[in-house]
Design a protein around this motif. Structure first.
Motif, PDB file in Angstrom:
ATOM      1  N   ILE A  11       0.799  -1.162   0.197  1.00 48.28           N
ATOM      2  CA  ILE A  11       0.075   0.037   0.076  1.00 48.28           C
ATOM      3  C   ILE A  11       0.889   1.037   0.106  1.00 48.28           C
ATOM      4  CG2 ILE A  11      -1.769   1.403   1.449  1.00 48.28           C
ATOM      5  CD1 ILE A  11      -2.931  -1.340   2.142  1.00 48.28           C
ATOM      6  N   ALA A  12       2.144   1.163   0.959  1.00 47.82           N
ATOM      7  CA  ALA A  12       2.876   2.202   0.791  1.00 47.82           C
ATOM      8  C   ALA A  12       3.583   2.584  -0.413  1.00 47.82           C
ATOM      9  CB  ALA A  12       3.901   1.945   1.929  1.00 47.82           C
ATOM     10  N   ILE A  13       3.757   1.486  -1.216  1.00 45.90           N
ATOM     11  CA  ILE A  13       4.531   1.855  -2.627  1.00 45.90           C
ATOM     12  C   ILE A  13       3.425   2.092  -3.411  1.00 45.90           C
ATOM     13  CG2 ILE A  13       5.527   0.417  -4.481  1.00 45.90           C
ATOM     14  CD1 ILE A  13       6.632  -1.749  -2.386  1.00 45.90           C
ATOM     15  N   ALA A  14       2.334   1.853  -3.465  1.00 45.32           N
ATOM     16  CA  ALA A  14       1.184   2.268  -4.252  1.00 45.32           C
ATOM     17  C   ALA A  14       0.996   3.662  -4.257  1.00 45.32           C
ATOM     18  CB  ALA A  14      -0.032   1.498  -3.974  1.00 45.32           C
ATOM     19  N   ALA A  48      -0.782   3.698  -8.892  1.00 43.98           N
ATOM     20  CA  ALA A  48      -1.467   2.982  -7.844  1.00 43.98           C
ATOM     21  C   ALA A  48      -2.043   1.434  -7.990  1.00 43.98           C
ATOM     22  CB  ALA A  48      -2.475   3.639  -6.995  1.00 43.98           C
ATOM     23  N   PHE A  49      -2.787   1.464  -9.106  1.00 48.10           N
ATOM     24  CA  PHE A  49      -3.458   0.158  -9.655  1.00 48.10           C
ATOM     25  C   PHE A  49      -2.297  -0.740 -10.231  1.00 48.10           C
ATOM     26  CE2 PHE A  49      -7.632   2.758 -10.245  1.00 48.10           C
ATOM     27  CZ  PHE A  49      -8.096   2.046  -9.029  1.00 48.10           C
ATOM     28  N   SER A  50      -1.316  -0.150 -10.761  1.00 49.82           N
ATOM     29  CA  SER A  50      -0.371  -1.006 -11.390  1.00 49.82           C
ATOM     30  C   SER A  50       0.460  -1.671 -10.443  1.00 49.82           C
ATOM     31  CB  SER A  50       0.439  -0.245 -12.357  1.00 49.82           C
ATOM     32  OG  SER A  50      -0.100   0.373 -13.466  1.00 49.82           O
ATOM     33  N   VAL A  51       0.357  -1.061  -9.281  1.00 50.80           N
ATOM     34  CA  VAL A  51       1.225  -1.756  -8.067  1.00 50.80           C
ATOM     35  C   VAL A  51       0.405  -2.714  -7.207  1.00 50.80           C
ATOM     36  CG1 VAL A  51       2.226  -1.122  -5.754  1.00 50.80           C
ATOM     37  CG2 VAL A  51       2.776   0.335  -7.830  1.00 50.80           C
ATOM     38  N   GLY A  93       5.519  -3.236 -11.344  1.00 50.07           N
ATOM     39  CA  GLY A  93       4.125  -2.669 -11.662  1.00 50.07           C
ATOM     40  C   GLY A  93       4.504  -1.200 -11.543  1.00 50.07           C
ATOM     41  N   GLY A  94       4.992  -0.644 -10.492  1.00 49.19           N
ATOM     42  CA  GLY A  94       4.893   0.920 -10.296  1.00 49.19           C
ATOM     43  C   GLY A  94       5.932   1.518 -10.951  1.00 49.19           C
ATOM     44  N   LEU A  95       7.156   0.860 -11.407  1.00 49.00           N
ATOM     45  CA  LEU A  95       8.041   1.438 -12.446  1.00 49.00           C
ATOM     46  C   LEU A  95       7.618   1.517 -13.680  1.00 49.00           C
ATOM     47  CD1 LEU A  95      11.271  -0.361 -11.285  1.00 49.00           C
ATOM     48  CD2 LEU A  95      10.700   1.981 -10.488  1.00 49.00           C
ATOM     49  N   TRP A  96       6.836   0.513 -13.919  1.00 44.75           N
ATOM     50  CA  TRP A  96       6.257   0.706 -15.339  1.00 44.75           C
ATOM     51  C   TRP A  96       5.109   1.760 -15.556  1.00 44.75           C
ATOM     52  CZ3 TRP A  96       1.008   0.208 -16.739  1.00 44.75           C
ATOM     53  CH2 TRP A  96       0.936   0.389 -18.146  1.00 44.75           C
ATOM     54  N   ALA A  97       4.361   2.009 -14.540  1.00 48.12           N
ATOM     55  CA  ALA A  97       3.502   2.987 -14.521  1.00 48.12           C
ATOM     56  C   ALA A  97       4.186   4.574 -14.551  1.00 48.12           C
ATOM     57  CB  ALA A  97       2.526   3.026 -13.388  1.00 48.12           C
ATOM     58  N   VAL A  98       5.262   4.437 -13.605  1.00 48.31           N
ATOM     59  CA  VAL A  98       5.737   5.870 -13.678  1.00 48.31           C
ATOM     60  C   VAL A  98       6.428   6.102 -14.927  1.00 48.31           C
ATOM     61  CG1 VAL A  98       7.691   7.192 -12.652  1.00 48.31           C
ATOM     62  CG2 VAL A  98       6.227   5.860 -11.119  1.00 48.31           C
ATOM     63  N   SER A  99       7.100   5.088 -15.656  1.00 47.63           N
ATOM     64  CA  SER A  99       7.527   5.472 -17.031  1.00 47.63           C
ATOM     65  C   SER A  99       6.529   5.703 -18.029  1.00 47.63           C
ATOM     66  CB  SER A  99       8.515   4.098 -17.484  1.00 47.63           C
ATOM     67  OG  SER A  99       7.295   3.188 -17.673  1.00 47.63           O
ATOM     68  N   LYS A 100       5.197   5.435 -17.622  1.00 44.49           N
ATOM     69  CA  LYS A 100       4.304   5.956 -18.687  1.00 44.49           C
ATOM     70  C   LYS A 100       3.495   7.198 -18.167  1.00 44.49           C
ATOM     71  CE  LYS A 100       3.505   2.191 -21.314  1.00 44.49           C
ATOM     72  NZ  LYS A 100       3.665   2.309 -22.832  1.00 44.49           N
ATOM     73  N   ALA A 101       4.042   7.773 -17.409  1.00 46.04           N
ATOM     74  CA  ALA A 101       3.501   9.182 -16.705  1.00 46.04           C
ATOM     75  C   ALA A 101       4.298  10.393 -17.689  1.00 46.04           C
ATOM     76  CB  ALA A 101       3.987   9.422 -15.365  1.00 46.04           C
ATOM     77  N   GLN A 102       3.655  10.336 -19.053  1.00 50.54           N
ATOM     78  CA  GLN A 102       4.014  11.415 -19.846  1.00 50.54           C
ATOM     79  C   GLN A 102       2.808  11.774 -20.373  1.00 50.54           C
ATOM     80  OE1 GLN A 102       7.149  12.155 -20.601  1.00 50.54           O
ATOM     81  NE2 GLN A 102       8.028  10.253 -19.328  1.00 50.54           N
ATOM     82  N   PRO A 103       2.705  13.253 -20.726  1.00 51.66           N
ATOM     83  CA  PRO A 103       1.615  14.080 -21.213  1.00 51.66           C
ATOM     84  C   PRO A 103       0.890  13.295 -22.251  1.00 51.66           C
ATOM     85  CG  PRO A 103       3.392  15.421 -20.793  1.00 51.66           C
ATOM     86  CD  PRO A 103       4.125  14.042 -20.800  1.00 51.66           C
ATOM     87  N   ASP A 104       1.465  12.777 -23.259  1.00 54.03           N
ATOM     88  CA  ASP A 104       0.556  12.275 -24.235  1.00 54.03           C
ATOM     89  C   ASP A 104       0.046  10.595 -24.132  1.00 54.03           C
ATOM     90  OD1 ASP A 104       3.184  11.169 -24.128  1.00 54.03           O
ATOM     91  OD2 ASP A 104       3.410  10.741 -26.214  1.00 54.03           O
ATOM     92  N   VAL A 105       0.475   9.943 -22.955  1.00 58.35           N
ATOM     93  CA  VAL A 105      -0.133   8.798 -22.719  1.00 58.35           C
ATOM     94  C   VAL A 105      -1.532   8.983 -22.428  1.00 58.35           C
ATOM     95  CG1 VAL A 105       0.117   6.750 -21.067  1.00 58.35           C
ATOM     96  CG2 VAL A 105       2.148   7.769 -21.981  1.00 58.35           C
ATOM     97  N   LEU A 110      -6.066   3.858 -19.613  1.00 53.01           N
ATOM     98  CA  LEU A 110      -5.350   2.847 -18.637  1.00 53.01           C
ATOM     99  C   LEU A 110      -6.056   2.534 -17.476  1.00 53.01           C
ATOM    100  CD1 LEU A 110      -1.721   3.522 -19.360  1.00 53.01           C
ATOM    101  CD2 LEU A 110      -3.009   1.970 -20.214  1.00 53.01           C
ATOM    102  N   THR A 111      -6.321   3.772 -16.724  1.00 54.39           N
ATOM    103  CA  THR A 111      -7.088   3.432 -15.375  1.00 54.39           C
ATOM    104  C   THR A 111      -8.589   2.851 -15.317  1.00 54.39           C
ATOM    105  OG1 THR A 111      -5.817   5.705 -14.765  1.00 54.39           O
ATOM    106  CG2 THR A 111      -8.026   5.002 -13.432  1.00 54.39           C
ATOM    107  N   GLU A 112      -9.333   3.108 -16.510  1.00 53.93           N
ATOM    108  CA  GLU A 112     -10.628   2.718 -16.694  1.00 53.93           C
ATOM    109  C   GLU A 112     -10.314   1.259 -16.810  1.00 53.93           C
ATOM    110  OE1 GLU A 112     -12.409   4.948 -19.600  1.00 53.93           O
ATOM    111  OE2 GLU A 112     -12.942   6.510 -18.592  1.00 53.93           O
TER     112      GLU A 112
END
Length: 411
Positions: A11-14, A48-51, A93-105, A110-112
């Protein structure tokens, strides 16, 4: 590493992934959300969901494998391995989601998708739970029938368990007691509950309804043990002193009538509240059309409103019937927990002032105390439970057929 500690760490990582993803995408967009495809919160939730979701799925799968494994102490399914595996999957999962944190993503999409996964998982819980219940009862029931003849279980009219051997485990006395007490309860609950629903929905004014409906629903909040004490202390002695003894039908306060009457009182709000909601859902245009054709209020209720609400009313009655069949405490205190023979004469079988017991009561009694779970006298509880499940399922299917065949159809 305990699973609880791993879950807290996850939960803390998420939460960390949520915060880092938002900060990263805001920095990349120049702190202007108009330059992003999605709002900043969606990037955080995707992290958070990816984690949390894949790691939790891994934990549940590992616990399931551990439950049914021949060697629960195996290193591959040990709690430490599951805990570390959760954290590794969560970090990836968290590292993947952080790498996807770009304005055009398209973070909202993904959240839905993650939300869809959670909704599907939630919807599957009921199905998986039902399958698990049935399978757990079925496996133990098969073990029981390996030790006790199926014919004797279903056709023997004597229930006399004896852990020292020589038991008679016939279900017919228990099934008769269950159906008899449930029938008495429904005879009490259905007319009163249905008439109360019709009055509150069609005749009562707003002020009367606002008072009467909550008062009736209070009955649903009373614990069943209180109903049982009421049956034992008040209703049973009254029925014995006023009816049973003067008419020569019995001299015990524990009887079918005692349990059925009190159980019927308990079931009134189940019938009335649900029926009231269903009747209120009938379109007012149907009532107005009936009045326009010259029908009176009572004729409209009888010939238009009730037929239109019939599926919901039958559903309310089925809920009450299932509640009655599964009741235990009222039967123990109101009808007795030991009498399980069908008797030597018809009068003893149908006398409502004789003590009887039900399937649920015997399930509890066979699993209570210092019991041997390999003995047929204990395993019979699972056979009783599975039989009751199949019987209730059959009643539901029959009711569904009747409703579809006889309900009124309106365009």
């Amino acid at each position: 590493m305990t699973l609880f500690f791993s879950l807290v760490t996850l939960i803390a990582i998420a939460a960390l992934g949520f915060w880092v993803s938002q900060k990263r995408v805001m920095r990349a967009a120049g702190n202007d959300s108009r330059n992003m495809h999605s709002l900043p919160g969606f990037y955080g939730w995707n992290a958070a969901f990816s984690v949390f979701v894949p790691a939790t799925a891994f934990m549940l799968f590992g616990l399931l494998i551990q439950r049914f494994a021949e060697n629960p102490e195996s290193a591959l399914i040990a709690p430490d391995f599951i805990g570390y595996g959760m954290l590794i999957i969560g970090v990836i999962g968290g590292l993947w989601a952080v790498s996807k944190a770009q304005p055009d993503v398209r973070a909202r999409n993904l959240t839905e998708r993650w939300v869809m996964v959670l909704l599907i998982a939630a919807a599957s819980i009921a199905i998986l739970t039902t399958v698990g219940i049935v399978m757990s009862m079925l496996l133990e029931t098969l073990n029981f029938f390996d030790q006790y003849a199926l014919k004797d279980f279903f056709f023997n009219i004597v229930w006399s368990p004896d852990f020292r051997g020589g038991s008679d485990l016939g279900i017919l006395p228990l099934l008769w007691g269950t159906l008899y007490i449930s029938f008495v309860a429904l005879v009490v609950a259905v007319p009163i509950g249905l008439f109360a629903a019709i009055y509150m929905s069609e005749y009562a004014g707003p002020k009367t309804r606002s008072i009467a409906k909550p008062l009736i629903e209070i009955l649903a909040g009373i614990p069943t043990i209180v109903y049982g004490l009421f049956a034992l202390v008040t209703v049973g002695p009254l029925l014995r002193d006023w009816i049973a003894q003067p008419s020569g039908l019995g001299d015990s306060g524990s009887s079918v009538m005692t349990a059925g009457l009190v159980m019927g009182i308990m079931l009134i709000p189940f019938v009335s509240s649900l029926s009231d909601d269903i009747i209120n859902a009938v379109p007012q245009a149907m009532r107005d059309g009936s009045y326009g054709l010259g029908a009176t209020k009572s004729e409209t209720i009888r010939q238009v409103v009730v037929p239109a609400a019939l599926p919901g009313i039958v559903g309310a009655i089925l809920l009450a019937a299932s509640r009655a069949i599964g009741e235990t405490m009222i039967v123990v205190l109101g009808a007795g927990a030991s009498a399980a023979q069908l008797g030597s004469g018809v009068g003893e079988v149908i006398n409502p002032f004789e003590a009887m017991t039900t399937v649920t009561v015997k399930i509890v009694s066979q699993l209570t105390g210092d019991t041997d779970f390999s003995a047929p006298e204990t395993l019979v509880a699972f056979a009783l439970g599975l039989t009751l499940f199949v019987f209730t399922l059959g009643l539901n299917v029959l009711a569904l057929y009747v409703v579809r065949k006889y309900r009124e159809q309106y365009e």
